[in-house]
Enzyme design. Structure first.
Site: not given
Ligand SMILES: *[C@@H]1O[C@H](CO)[C@@H](O)[C@H](O)[C@H]1NC(C)=O
Ligand SMILES: *[C@@H]1O[C@H](CO)[C@@H](O)[C@H](O)[C@H]1NC(C)=O
Ligand SMILES: *[C@@H]1O[C@H](CO)[C@@H](O)[C@H](O)[C@H]1NC(C)=O
Ligand SMILES: *[C@@H]1O[C@H](CO)[C@@H](O)[C@H](O)[C@H]1NC(C)=O
Ligand SMILES: *[C@@H]1O[C@H](CO)[C@@H](O)[C@H](O)[C@H]1NC(C)=O
Ligand SMILES: *[C@@H]1O[C@H](CO)[C@@H](O)[C@H](O)[C@H]1NC(C)=O
Ligand SMILES: *[C@@H]1O[C@H](CO)[C@@H](O)[C@H](O)[C@H]1NC(C)=O
Ligand SMILES: *[C@@H]1O[C@H](CO)[C@@H](O)[C@H](O)[C@H]1NC(C)=O
Length: 822
Positions: A500, A502, A506-507, A616
């Site tokens: 995923g 954001g 990226s991860v 967040d």
């Protein structure tokens, strides 16, 4: 004696600092500065941080900036007449009483306040509101001119932006040309010069791409979010001599500014001192791509992309250096000229081709052409050398001669369609038979070489891998592992399995030599120094709790910054909660997720040594392990990424509606901001949908508004995710709804602490019926305002708290009596 000397010294310092005035015998030049009485603003020669160009001489501008905020100017005088040598230039009172900027070497006037003044005793005083006032030394009540009423790119509280009806002169807000050049850019914000009460943002004074709508006595009609104007006083004056808008802060400790940025958006921002960054909480037009012709000719805008502008196929940036400074207006140029432009009519040169661009916002200035079919339309375009593109839709054939402007990618709104872009044949290669043989031979040869290389490197790689495996397991002794980049490349299979991503990168999934699964987060755009990064990371590394994702290690090599976390097999909450027809999450699981998340946040807020505000909290940041135990992810990132975090979030527009209203006000952010976000998320856990994403059946588009009213009517079952078919504990549901509603109260002192939330959900505290939050009532009236909140969240910056703010949090809630021990 000593104290006396000290006082003397102090008074000397104060005297020095107190120079806030320029008069006819004290011109300002070189490194001299004047400072407002309360040291809020400074005026002097300013030079923008130039990119990398150290070769060219610096340009200097007379500017006013915040004394305590680096590189943030609020006004510039000689925007289009830069000075290269401030020592031979002076800002002084001219013989006509005006404040003037004189180039003494050439005896030339570069700038003047340009008023008609019948006095030779004028002085210029820098005020604490950021205004340089031209007044009379003999009678200070006379003010001839104020810089705050002649704004450049910043409209400060107390300044007028409007129209002088006597002279017909209207004050405009104009952005810088680019981030290093204060000369006027292409956009402007001004009051309608024709006399209506609305503001326009225009491109090149000709195309209006945003309007505020007329003043209706309370607000501008197309800016409904003004009704939620929390911390601002505003006023619109319209009489025979002038019309203008003016705003001020209810709390003068809040530093707020209104700017038009280089990309043509207007923004209201407040300064958040903890993060040392500006937080944008309102921007118009809402999307960057609504700014007319932002990307220049042959440039295309893309929402949620960084940078927003790219050149379309076959084109390349005309002036790269401008693009680097966020000035895209120069646009793009063709890489390969069209056949018709090259004059070669010889047989080898192929005729131009068309490249199809689907779902784009079609460029401006289309011309109709007569054509009965798409094929005819293509021919019509080919027949004219100036034709660059065509489209054929249900209204017929349209062609474009000249530059293509205002394009947007991935566009589905009005004026969208498929554009056929004319390019030289070489830009669109296809497999011509005659070439196939040659290409085949070449490909064959290359492939053979590649195979040999692959075999050789496989053996080298195997050997290397054995060595590397050793190295990783060796370093794994301590708490945090400092990985090498090459190791992470290896364990993630060269970042091949993306989990995923954001706004910050990226991860990727990886596997350590001992087959522990890991998640590797590759951070983009972190400009933090090595030392600071390591310090922050080691702080995060010491935080361990069953409801917090564990940081295992990191990598910091050159400009590369990566974080290595334990891997969570069930992914993030949003993936489990929001998709499609079925859901894996029973009510009991959801309740456990709500409770576990609250515990995790509570640990961050109250239990660890340097307390942390997450900033967040949203479903994307709640990860689930194999038994659906929630773990809060990304805590501490706010501080780690600092300015970069807020910059990226300001530009991206992903997160919706989790942001507490105090972000608007610029007051100190406390842990209660996380509580607000948690409450918004809790509503989503209950309903199984995004709060802003409810259909007609729920009676309202914004779920919390609906939920708050149903809660009061005692009808909570209707709030539960319909996919659960009513299968859930009503007591728990009621409790969760009440908690959620308390969490999103406007007044942060009315919100529970995370500790109280845990106790309520565990059943150790009772909870009263919550009132409907004020901002929700506003939301209920006007669906438009929901967008306001999504804009706020897009500007979500981060905040990490220290112990002082924690104690504020405690004192704020100690008086709260809505939550009682049972
Ligand atoms: C200008 O200011 C200086 C110091 O502030 C003062 O000494 C001087 O008398 C002033 N001159 C005039 C003409 O006002
Ligand atoms: C100064 O004002 C005059 C008329 O009042 C105008 O013609 C002139 O352009 C102005 N100059 C500047 C630099 O604004
Ligand atoms: C300026 O003011 C002084 C008195 O302060 C006066 O003597 C002088 O004539 C004035 N000069 C002009 C050009 O008006
Ligand atoms: C409008 O401009 C004229 C000339 O600069 C000035 O005298 C007048 O005070 C201005 N009016 C207002 C309301 O600011
Ligand atoms: C102002 O009025 C003129 C003449 O009526 C018109 O041409 C122009 O478009 C108007 N400008 C705006 C911004 O409405
Ligand atoms: C217009 O409003 C301004 C500010 O309130 C005031 O100073 C001015 O006298 C007014 N002019 C008229 C003609 O009412
Ligand atoms: C094409 O031909 C025209 C005149 O025949 C000439 O002026 C022009 O320079 C030529 N262009 C190119 C790109 O060769
Ligand atoms: C067809 O394309 C033209 C040119 O951009 C546009 O103005 C028109 O609205 C389009 N018509 C339809 C039905 O999409």
């Amino acid at each position: 004696m000593a104290p006396f000397f000290f006082l003397l010294l102090l008074s000397q310092i104060l005297l020095c600092a107190a120079i806030d005035t320029i008069n006819s015998s004290t011109p300002l030049s070189g490194v001299q500065q004047i400072v407002s009485k309360g040291n809020k603003f400074t005026l002097g020669f300013y030079t923008p941080l130039q990119g990398k160009t150290t070769s060219s001489p610096s340009n200097y501008y007379i500017a006013i900036w915040y004394s305590n905020i680096q590189q943030t100017t609020v006004w510039t005088a000689n925007s289009d007449a830069p000075v290269t040598d401030p020592t031979t230039t002076a800002l002084t009172i001219g013989s006509d009483g005006n404040l003037v900027l004189l180039d003494q070497s050439k005896n030339r006037q570069l700038w003047s306040t340009n008023m008609s003044i019948g006095s030779n005793s004028t002085i210029a005083v820098l005020r604490d509101d950021g205004s340089l006032d031209l007044t009379d030394a003999t009678n200070p009540s006379i003010v001839y001119w104020r810089s705050i009423d002649h704004p450049t790119n910043t409209w400060l509280p107390g300044g007028k932006l409007g129209l002088n009806k006597t002279t017909g002169v209207s004050q405009r807000l104009v952005p810088w040309r680019n981030t290093a050049n204060p000369s006027p850019g292409l956009f402007s914000l001004e009051l309608d010069p024709n006399g209506s009460t609305q503001y326009f943002i225009q491109w090149k004074d000709s195309i209006t791409y945003w309007t505020s709508g007329p003043w209706n006595g309370n607000i501008f009609s197309l800016v409904p979010e003004m009704t939620a104007g929390y911390n601002y006083n505003f006023q619109f004056i319209d009489n025979g001599t002038e019309s203008y808008f003016i705003y001020s802060m209810k709390d003068n400790n809040i530093i707020s500014r209104f700017i038009i940025d280089v990309n043509g958006q207007i923004k209201q921002e407040t300064w958040v001192s903890f993060t040392q960054s500006w937080t944008m909480f309102w921007a118009q037009p809402r999307s960057q791509c609504e700014v007319y012709a932002l990307c220049g000719a042959y440039g295309s805008c893309k929402v949620d992309a960084l940078p927003f502008c790219t050149c379309i196929k076959g084109f390349t940036q005309k002036i790269q250096s401008d693009w680097d400074l966020q000035d895209y207006s120069g646009g793009c140029k063709r890489r390969v000229p069209l056949q018709c432009q090259t004059n070669s009519s010889s047989s080898q040169s192929q005729s131009d081709k068309f490249y199809s661009m689907e779902s784009v916002r079609l460029p401006d200035n289309a011309q109709t052409a007569v054509a009965a079919s798409s094929q005819d339309c293509r021919v019509a375009c080919l027949n004219s050398c100036s034709c660059n593109a065509y489209t054929y839709n249900s209204s017929g054939c349209f062609v474009w001669h000249g530059d293509l402007i205002n394009l947007q990618d991935q566009y589905s709104g009005n004026g969208g369609g498929t554009l056929f872009l004319r390019l030289a044949a070489s830009e669109l290669p296809d497999s011509k038979k005659s070439k196939t043989v040659i290409i085949g031979a070449v490909v064959g040869g290359v492939a053979a070489v590649l195979i040999v290389i692959a075999i050789v490197s496989y053996f080298i790689f195997q050997k290397y891998r054995r060595e590397r495996t050793l190295r990783i397991s060796k370093t794994a002794g301590g708490t945090l592992i400092a990985f090498r980049y090459s190791d992470l490349q290896h364990v993630t299979n060269n970042f091949s399995e993306r989990l995923g991503g954001g706004a910050f990168g990226s991860v990727f999934k990886g596997k350590l030599p001992d087959s522990t699964a890991i998640a590797v987060k590759r951070l983009d755009g972190v400009h933090q120094g090595e030392k600071q990064f390591r310090a922050e990371v080691s702080t995060i590394g010491t935080i361990q709790h069953v409801n917090l994702v564990r940081l295992l290690g990191f990598c910091s090599e050159g400009s590369r910054r990566l974080l290595v976390y334990e891997f969570m097999p069930e992914g993030s909450l949003d993936l489990q909660l929001f998709p499609g027809e079925k859901t894996a999450l029973s009510w009991a699981t959801r309740y456990q997720i709500a409770l576990g998340t609250a515990r995790g946040l509570n640990y961050l807020h109250e239990k660890c040594r340097d307390c942390i505000i997450h900033c967040d909290v949203k479903p994307e940041n709640i990860l689930l392990d194999e038994s659906f135990v929630p773990k809060v992810a990304d805590f501490g990132l706010a501080k780690l990424l600092g300015r970069d975090f807020s910059r990226v979030l300001t530009t991206m527009r992903g997160t919706r509606g989790y942001l507490a209203p105090e972000w608007i006000s610029g007051v100190a952010i406390t842990a209660k901001a996380d509580v607000f976000s948690y409450g918004m998320m809790l509503f989503e856990l209950i309903s199984g949908r995004r709060n802003s994403d409810h259909g007609e059946e729920r009676g309202s588009t914004f779920f919390p508004t609906f939920a708050a009213s149903k809660l009061h009517e005692g009808d909570v079952r209707i709030l539960m995710d319909p996919r659960l078919n009513g299968d859930g504990n009503v007591d728990e549901l009621t409790k969760a709804c009440k908690v959620a509603c308390w969490c999103i109260q406007d007044d942060e002192s009315a919100r529970p602490t995370t500790g109280q939330i845990v106790q309520i959900l565990e059943g150790f505290l009772d909870v009263n019926m919550p009132p409907v939050p004020r901002s929700l009532r506003v939301l209920g009236e006007s669906p438009d305002v929901i967008n306001f909140f999504s804009d706020i969240s897009s500007s979500q910056t981060s905040q990490t708290q220290n112990s002082t703010t924690t104690s504020q949090t405690h004192s704020a809630t100690s008086g709260s009596s809505h939550f009682q021990s049972s």
